[in-house]
Design a protein around this motif. Structure first.
Motif, PDB file in Angstrom:
ATOM      1  N   VAL A 442      -1.063 -11.312 -10.719  1.00 33.45           N
ATOM      2  CA  VAL A 442      -0.537 -10.742  -9.793  1.00 33.45           C
ATOM      3  C   VAL A 442      -1.361 -10.756  -8.598  1.00 33.45           C
ATOM      4  O   VAL A 442      -2.353 -10.839  -8.520  1.00 33.45           O
ATOM      5  CB  VAL A 442      -0.133  -9.392 -10.214  1.00 33.45           C
ATOM      6  N   ASP A 443      -0.123 -10.685  -7.325  1.00 35.38           N
ATOM      7  CA  ASP A 443      -0.746 -10.461  -6.107  1.00 35.38           C
ATOM      8  C   ASP A 443      -1.141  -9.245  -6.266  1.00 35.38           C
ATOM      9  O   ASP A 443      -0.343  -8.156  -5.420  1.00 35.38           O
ATOM     10  CB  ASP A 443       0.275 -10.460  -5.427  1.00 35.38           C
ATOM     11  N   TYR A 444      -2.300  -8.877  -6.607  1.00 34.14           N
ATOM     12  CA  TYR A 444      -2.889  -7.925  -6.715  1.00 34.14           C
ATOM     13  C   TYR A 444      -3.032  -7.055  -5.142  1.00 34.14           C
ATOM     14  O   TYR A 444      -2.682  -5.623  -5.254  1.00 34.14           O
ATOM     15  CB  TYR A 444      -3.910  -7.375  -7.268  1.00 34.14           C
ATOM     16  N   PRO A 445      -3.951  -7.365  -4.260  1.00 32.72           N
ATOM     17  CA  PRO A 445      -3.719  -7.229  -3.025  1.00 32.72           C
ATOM     18  C   PRO A 445      -2.204  -6.566  -2.277  1.00 32.72           C
ATOM     19  O   PRO A 445      -2.433  -5.542  -1.718  1.00 32.72           O
ATOM     20  CB  PRO A 445      -4.305  -7.837  -1.541  1.00 32.72           C
ATOM     21  N   SER A 446      -1.200  -7.317  -2.461  1.00 30.07           N
ATOM     22  CA  SER A 446      -0.173  -6.465  -2.550  1.00 30.07           C
ATOM     23  C   SER A 446       0.127  -5.205  -2.612  1.00 30.07           C
ATOM     24  O   SER A 446       0.859  -4.186  -2.372  1.00 30.07           O
ATOM     25  CB  SER A 446       0.687  -8.062  -2.530  1.00 30.07           C
ATOM     26  N   LEU A 447      -0.656  -4.781  -4.065  1.00 31.01           N
ATOM     27  CA  LEU A 447      -0.114  -3.360  -4.527  1.00 31.01           C
ATOM     28  C   LEU A 447      -0.489  -2.123  -3.386  1.00 31.01           C
ATOM     29  O   LEU A 447      -0.128  -1.631  -4.421  1.00 31.01           O
ATOM     30  CB  LEU A 447      -0.407  -3.448  -6.202  1.00 31.01           C
ATOM     31  N   GLY A 448      -1.393  -2.955  -2.856  1.00 31.69           N
ATOM     32  CA  GLY A 448      -2.115  -1.620  -2.335  1.00 31.69           C
ATOM     33  C   GLY A 448      -3.196  -0.869  -2.722  1.00 31.69           C
ATOM     34  O   GLY A 448      -2.948   0.563  -2.824  1.00 31.69           O
ATOM     35  N   LEU A 449      -3.677  -1.975  -3.836  1.00 33.68           N
ATOM     36  CA  LEU A 449      -4.828  -1.352  -4.777  1.00 33.68           C
ATOM     37  C   LEU A 449      -6.685  -0.689  -3.818  1.00 33.68           C
ATOM     38  O   LEU A 449      -6.205  -1.485  -3.493  1.00 33.68           O
ATOM     39  CB  LEU A 449      -4.736  -1.918  -5.777  1.00 33.68           C
ATOM     40  N   PRO A 450      -6.786   0.589  -3.852  1.00 29.44           N
ATOM     41  CA  PRO A 450      -7.899   0.078  -3.409  1.00 29.44           C
ATOM     42  C   PRO A 450      -8.689  -0.816  -3.834  1.00 29.44           C
ATOM     43  O   PRO A 450      -8.539  -1.054  -5.373  1.00 29.44           O
ATOM     44  CB  PRO A 450      -8.692   1.496  -3.666  1.00 29.44           C
ATOM     45  N   ALA A 451     -10.145  -0.525  -3.170  1.00 31.96           N
ATOM     46  CA  ALA A 451     -11.042  -1.801  -4.122  1.00 31.96           C
ATOM     47  C   ALA A 451     -11.883  -0.694  -5.269  1.00 31.96           C
ATOM     48  O   ALA A 451     -11.830   0.347  -4.901  1.00 31.96           O
ATOM     49  CB  ALA A 451     -12.313  -1.764  -2.924  1.00 31.96           C
ATOM     50  N   THR A 452     -11.854  -1.569  -6.374  1.00 33.10           N
ATOM     51  CA  THR A 452     -12.911  -1.181  -7.444  1.00 33.10           C
ATOM     52  C   THR A 452     -13.862  -0.955  -6.786  1.00 33.10           C
ATOM     53  O   THR A 452     -14.781  -1.185  -6.762  1.00 33.10           O
ATOM     54  CB  THR A 452     -12.861  -2.205  -8.179  1.00 33.10           C
ATOM     55  N   GLU A 453     -14.250   0.343  -7.279  1.00 31.26           N
ATOM     56  CA  GLU A 453     -16.266   0.613  -7.466  1.00 31.26           C
ATOM     57  C   GLU A 453     -16.370   0.307  -8.562  1.00 31.26           C
ATOM     58  O   GLU A 453     -16.606   0.654  -9.847  1.00 31.26           O
ATOM     59  CB  GLU A 453     -16.068   2.563  -7.203  1.00 31.26           C
ATOM     60  N   PHE A 454     -17.732  -0.411  -8.691  1.00 34.32           N
ATOM     61  CA  PHE A 454     -18.498  -0.917  -9.177  1.00 34.32           C
ATOM     62  C   PHE A 454     -19.416  -0.968 -10.128  1.00 34.32           C
ATOM     63  O   PHE A 454     -20.879   0.036  -8.629  1.00 34.32           O
ATOM     64  CB  PHE A 454     -18.771  -2.049  -9.139  1.00 34.32           C
ATOM     65  N   VAL A 455     -20.465   0.102 -11.237  1.00 32.66           N
ATOM     66  CA  VAL A 455     -20.817   1.580 -11.509  1.00 32.66           C
ATOM     67  C   VAL A 455     -21.659   0.169 -12.392  1.00 32.66           C
ATOM     68  O   VAL A 455     -22.397   1.118 -12.432  1.00 32.66           O
ATOM     69  CB  VAL A 455     -20.360   2.615 -11.891  1.00 32.66           C
ATOM     70  N   GLY A 456     -21.443  -0.308 -12.595  1.00 31.61           N
ATOM     71  CA  GLY A 456     -22.287  -1.527 -13.445  1.00 31.61           C
ATOM     72  C   GLY A 456     -23.575  -1.847 -13.611  1.00 31.61           C
ATOM     73  O   GLY A 456     -24.583  -1.709 -14.668  1.00 31.61           O
ATOM     74  N   TYR A 457     -24.337  -1.169 -12.414  1.00 33.11           N
ATOM     75  CA  TYR A 457     -25.297  -1.665 -12.958  1.00 33.11           C
ATOM     76  C   TYR A 457     -26.582  -0.693 -12.955  1.00 33.11           C
ATOM     77  O   TYR A 457     -27.694  -1.160 -13.589  1.00 33.11           O
ATOM     78  CB  TYR A 457     -25.943  -2.053 -10.440  1.00 33.11           C
ATOM     79  N   LYS A 458     -26.477   0.401 -12.994  1.00 34.35           N
ATOM     80  CA  LYS A 458     -26.523   1.600 -13.242  1.00 34.35           C
ATOM     81  C   LYS A 458     -26.284   1.841 -14.701  1.00 34.35           C
ATOM     82  O   LYS A 458     -27.214   2.982 -15.389  1.00 34.35           O
ATOM     83  CB  LYS A 458     -26.122   2.551 -12.398  1.00 34.35           C
ATOM     84  N   VAL A 521     -12.342 -10.897 -14.269  1.00 34.44           N
ATOM     85  CA  VAL A 521     -11.417 -11.562 -13.194  1.00 34.44           C
ATOM     86  C   VAL A 521     -11.819 -10.802 -11.248  1.00 34.44           C
ATOM     87  O   VAL A 521     -11.628  -8.989 -11.625  1.00 34.44           O
ATOM     88  CB  VAL A 521     -10.654 -12.153 -13.051  1.00 34.44           C
ATOM     89  N   TRP A 522     -11.888 -10.720 -10.785  1.00 31.17           N
ATOM     90  CA  TRP A 522     -11.681 -10.767  -9.377  1.00 31.17           C
ATOM     91  C   TRP A 522     -10.691 -10.690  -8.861  1.00 31.17           C
ATOM     92  O   TRP A 522     -10.173 -12.443  -9.312  1.00 31.17           O
ATOM     93  CB  TRP A 522     -12.656 -11.496  -8.110  1.00 31.17           C
ATOM     94  N   ALA A 523      -9.781  -9.963  -8.077  1.00 33.40           N
ATOM     95  CA  ALA A 523      -8.876 -10.278  -7.138  1.00 33.40           C
ATOM     96  C   ALA A 523      -9.343 -10.059  -5.683  1.00 33.40           C
ATOM     97  O   ALA A 523      -9.654  -8.855  -5.754  1.00 33.40           O
ATOM     98  CB  ALA A 523      -7.500  -9.654  -7.378  1.00 33.40           C
ATOM     99  N   ASN A 524      -9.440 -11.864  -5.249  1.00 34.27           N
ATOM    100  CA  ASN A 524      -9.380 -11.191  -3.770  1.00 34.27           C
ATOM    101  C   ASN A 524     -10.553 -10.550  -3.143  1.00 34.27           C
ATOM    102  O   ASN A 524     -11.390 -10.550  -2.030  1.00 34.27           O
ATOM    103  CB  ASN A 524      -8.391 -10.232  -3.142  1.00 34.27           C
ATOM    104  N   GLY A 525     -11.173 -10.410  -4.452  1.00 38.11           N
ATOM    105  CA  GLY A 525     -13.193 -10.383  -3.976  1.00 38.11           C
ATOM    106  C   GLY A 525     -13.408  -8.766  -3.784  1.00 38.11           C
ATOM    107  O   GLY A 525     -14.166  -8.152  -3.255  1.00 38.11           O
TER     108      GLY A 525
END
Ligand code: ATP
Ligand code: MG
Length: 877
Positions: A442-458, A521-525
């Motif tokens: 899917v073209d995720y950026p076009s869905l208007g989703l916000p950037a995912t917050e990555f909490v995996g370091y902690k 996977v990353w969609a548009n980074g």
């Protein structure tokens, strides 16, 4: 007084003056990246002088192993060694000029008995204070010479550090060695020899060369052991003192040349003796030959020694013998020499042999180049030529320059540097780092989703909200059991593949169902997309879920990722900092690390690398992750990947404490907290993956456990099969293989005998086709050799005829055809016949008119195929 006695007297004298005796530190300075090698006694005390650490006593004395790269070119003269021992007394904010001067004078006059008339003093231009103290203890004014900044101001060791004016004691060999009426202690001619330097550290110099007064003033002195021994033993050079005589004698014995007969060979012998000694000490303290840094310094003097050895007629590696002498003569003072004897000799042997292989050809080329250069107007050896000698024959540029100068030639060192830069450029161009970004449905950026917050370091688990559910390429309100789904959450602990580290797997659980996540996977980074299958119930858009990473798998990955950093650092330490990461793949089971490196990695080097990494693991160092501006990270020495794009703020990973770190990299991966968590590191493979590029594969932690288990169980199985204890497997296998090869030989002989006998019985099956004797039969032999042998026997017996033999082995039919020369003359061809016969069994064949062979596929068609022979002969005659 021997050198040993001098060393001991010095330390005893200062112990009597309240100093604490401190052991020499290694030649590799600890925790001081600004300094290549320990160059003076004060190096190990630097933190005391700057106030960073508290000394065990304010008065210290030591005999320090020193190495001065700057003096390499002077070795062979009477003033400079590369490696030497420096005696020193130190005051950390305790006594100052007055005592330092008085005690130095007392030691030199009363303990060493050097006549006062032989001594001169230098002081810094405006240091009237020192002038006064020297006068006070009885030095006459005309023996005190004022010198400028170059001679009598002690700059910091390294780029920054304590500094101040100094005062030196010089020995006067006498006017007969003078260069003229203007000769003075600061003169470079042979008359004076500086033996002791008293440094009055009053300032701290920062990176901008600004000097500020130190909170407390210090004393730092350095007396050359070898120089002082020369003076008190009444000699003119180091090489005539007891410290060097045995080594020079060893060189003399190896070369068959007498020392003291010819200045040219004498000098070469001094260089070999000195460099041989220095090399032994450097390797003992952990320096390994390489193309950069300390490793290069070592390589340079080792090769210089090898080259001068050549001029003395040595045509085989010999430095190991010199090293043995050094170890036996100095091991009682420096036990580390004895302890590391075997590895040191090995490193010397390997490096010398390696150079030896190209030395003769290189020397020939150098002579050729020199001849050509002599004919040129500018009398210059070009950068390209120096580079060729360096790159192909291992001639350090400095060595080429030295040999050129001996021939009255110039060298284009700038041109050489340019060639080196080009080579680095080529290497850089070769490492492109690939950031893995897999396509999503899917073209995720076009869905208007916000950037995912990555909490995996902690964390490896978090609460999140389902922002998108995609099934079959379409967004859905819900996904139910059995469906493949793509999920986007507002925040996630799942790491999506990047920088070589594979993705996490795990589970997303809602109130009424669960998704097993297999890929991320990353969609548009910016948006992280989880892919998986609903394994239970249903999951709904907008609902609160708990996202949890498979923790033990994540830990396995982290172990491997941190290990890549340790490996990277160890590679650079052993092979040189020209080695760069070119890519990596970090999975839970194993990892691979690609790097640029022109030469193959030697077995010993690989072992050394593995040892260093494991040592780092055992030290259980902290692994700290910190975000900082990219420019700061790089200026603090962080390694960043070439070709990788970084933002303004980057995450850094440091192994070890900030000032004593063993690795510092810009890295977005997940890591463990202490190196001890890695457990153990084991290389499982190393090899070339294209020009200038190599790959190491390795395992850690559980991977090693599994590997060991597998290896042991294989070994045990083999031992069981062989019915011997595991310790005897090796010898048992050797004897079994030997037995096997003897049996094979016997079988071949037997088969030959058999084939001879069965040939007779086969002869009865010869039929006549239009007057031509034809024998087409199958035989029971198991290889082409035996079949041929049988053919030979039959052909001899038959005299004239066509023979086709077939036999089955490895479950496939094989054919041999022979036609006697008389019938070849009539147009029969063994190659053609066997070709058709083999084809009839689905195979192929061919050969010459008298002899052909072939192989088929279907053994059931063998008899049928043999019947063809008579037909084929019939058609021809
Ligand atoms: P020089 O000007 O003769 O090279 P230096 O000023 O470099 O000497 P210092 O740095 O003051 O010497 O070192 C203290 C002492 O160490 C010297 O007085 C000398 O006795 C000894 N020393 C220095 N360099 C060498 C060397 N290359 N070989 C042997 N001894 C040395
Ligand atoms: Mg010097």
């Amino acid at each position: 007084m021997t050198g040993d006695e001098l060393r001991e007297k010095y330390l005893m004298f200062f112990e009597q003056k309240g100093h604490k005796r401190i052991e020499s530190s290694p030649l590799i300075p600890h925790g001081d990246p600004t300094l290549l090698l320990t160059s003076a006694g004060m190096v190990q005390f630097k933190p005391y002088f700057t106030g960073e650490a508290v000394p065990p006593s304010p008065r210290l004395a030591s005999c320090q192993k020193c190495f001065r790269t700057t003096d390499i070119g002077s070795v062979g003269n009477f003033k400079h060694l590369t490696f030497f021992e420096m005696l020193g007394n130190f005051s950390i904010g305790d006594y100052f000029k007055k005592e330092a001067i008085a005690w130095a004078w007392e030691f030199v006059l009363d303990w060493l008995k050097i006549p006062k008339e032989k001594l001169w003093i230098t002081i810094f231009l405006d240091d009237d204070e020192s002038f006064g103290y020297w006068r006070e203890i009885g030095v006459s004014a005309e023996r005190i010479v004022r010198c400028g900044e170059k001679d009598n101001f002690w700059g910091p060791a390294g780029e920054t550090g304590p500094c101040g004016p100094c005062s030196e004691i010089h020995y006067d060999f006498g006017e007969q060695f003078s260069c003229g009426p203007d000769c003075s202690p600061s003169c470079g001619c042979g008359r004076f020899l500086e033996i002791w330097n008293l440094v009055f550290t009053e300032y701290y110099q920062d990176a901008q060369k600004k000097r500020t007064p130190l909170p407390r003033k210090n004393i730092d002195t350095g007396m050359g052991l070898e120089r002082t021994a020369t003076v008190i033993q009444g000699k003119r050079s180091f090489y005539d003192t007891d410290l060097f005589v045995p080594i020079v004698q060893k060189v003399s014995q190896l070369t068959g040349q007498k020392y003291g007969e010819n200045e040219k060979t004498d000098k070469a012998m001094r260089i070999v003796a000195e460099h041989g000694r220095a090399v032994t000490f450097l390797i003992t303290d952990g320096v390994i030959p390489s193309n950069e840094g300390r490793g290069y310094v070592l390589r340079r003097i080792l090769r210089r020694a090898a080259l001068f050895g050549r001029t003395l007629g040595l045509d085989k590696p010999f430095l190991g013998e010199v090293a043995k002498e050094v170890i036996s003569k100095m091991g009682h003072v420096y036990p580390e020499l004895v302890k590391n004897r075997e590895p040191v000799l090995k490193v010397i042997g390997t490096e010398e042999t390696r150079f030896d292989e190209t030395l003769s050809t290189g020397l020939n080329l150098l002579n050729q180049i020199a001849e050509q250069a002599k004919g040129r107007a500018d009398k210059k050896i070009s950068g390209e030529e120096i580079f060729k000698l360096y790159d192909t024959y291992g001639f350090p540029a400095e060595l080429t320059a030295e040999m050129a100068a001996d021939n009255g030639l110039l060298v284009d060192l700038e041109g050489f540097e340019a060639e080196m830069e080009q080579q680095r450029e080529r290497a850089r161009a070769a490492h492109k780092f690939v950031l893995g970004e897999k396509a999503t449905a899917v073209d995720y950026p076009s869905l208007g989703l916000p950037a995912t917050e990555f909490v995996g370091y902690k964390r490896t688990r978090c609460k999140a909200k389902v922002l998108s559910l995609v099934v079959d390429g379409k967004t859905q309100e819900a996904a139910s059991e059995g469906q493949q789904v793509e999920v986007v959450l507002d925040s996630t602990p799942f790491y999506a593949e990047m920088g070589g580290q594979v993705t996490d797997t795990g589970e997303i659980a809602g109130k009424q169902g669960k998704i097993a996540v297999g890929d991320v996977v990353w969609a548009n980074g910016e948006i992280i997309v989880h892919r998986g299958k609903v394994v239970d119930g249903a999951v709904f858009l907008g609902e609160k879920v708990s996202a949890e990473v498979n923790q033990s798998r994540r830990l396995d990955i982290a172990r491997n990722h941190t290990a890549t950093h340790l490996l990277h650092a160890a590679l650079r330490q052993v092979l040189g900092s020209h080695v760069h990461q070119a890519g990596s793949l970090v999975t839970p089971d194993r990892f691979r690390f690609d790097f640029t490196c022109e030469a193959p990695v030697l077995k010993e080097e690989l072992a050394q690398i593995q040892m260093i990494v494991n040592e780092g693991i055992r030290r259980n160092l902290p692994v700290t992750k910190k975000e900082m501006p990219y420019t700061q990270a790089v200026s603090e020495g962080a390694i960043a990947l070439f070709g990788e794009k970084y933002g303004d703020v980057v995450r850094t990973v440091r192994v070890g404490q900030a000032k004593a770190q063993i690795s510092f990299e810009v890295c977005g991966g997940t890591h463990i907290d202490r190196t001890g968590d890695i457990g153990f590191f084991q290389i499982v493979g190393e090899g070339s993956i294209g020009s200038g590029m190599r790959r190491i594969e390795a395992v850690t932690g559980k991977g090693v456990e599994k590997l060991i288990e597998e290896r042991f169980s294989t070994l045990e199985k083999i031992a069981h099969e062989l019915q011997v204890p595991t310790a005897d497997v090796e010898s048992k296998v050797a004897s079994v293989l030997e037995e096997l090869s003897a049996e094979r030989k016997r079988a071949v002989t037997l088969e030959r005998q058999l084939s001879k006998e069965s040939a007779d019985s086969l002869l009865s099956q010869v039929e006549s086709v239009r007057g031509v004797p034809v024998l087409a039969v199958s035989a029971s032999v198991s290889n082409m050799d035996a079949l041929r042998h049988m053919g030979d026997v039959l052909r001899e017996k038959i005299g004239s005829g066509v023979i086709v033999l077939a036999a089955v082995w490895d479950d496939k039919p094989n054919f041999l055809a022979m036609v006697t020369p008389d019938l070849v003359a009539k147009g029969l061809n063994a190659g053609d016949i066997v070709k058709k016969v083999a084809q009839a069994t689905g195979g192929s064949g061919g050969g010459r008119p008298q002899l052909g062979q072939g192989g088929g596929k279907d053994k059931d068609k063998l008899e049928q195929a043999l019947k063809l022979v008579a037909q084929l002969v019939g058609e021809k005659v």
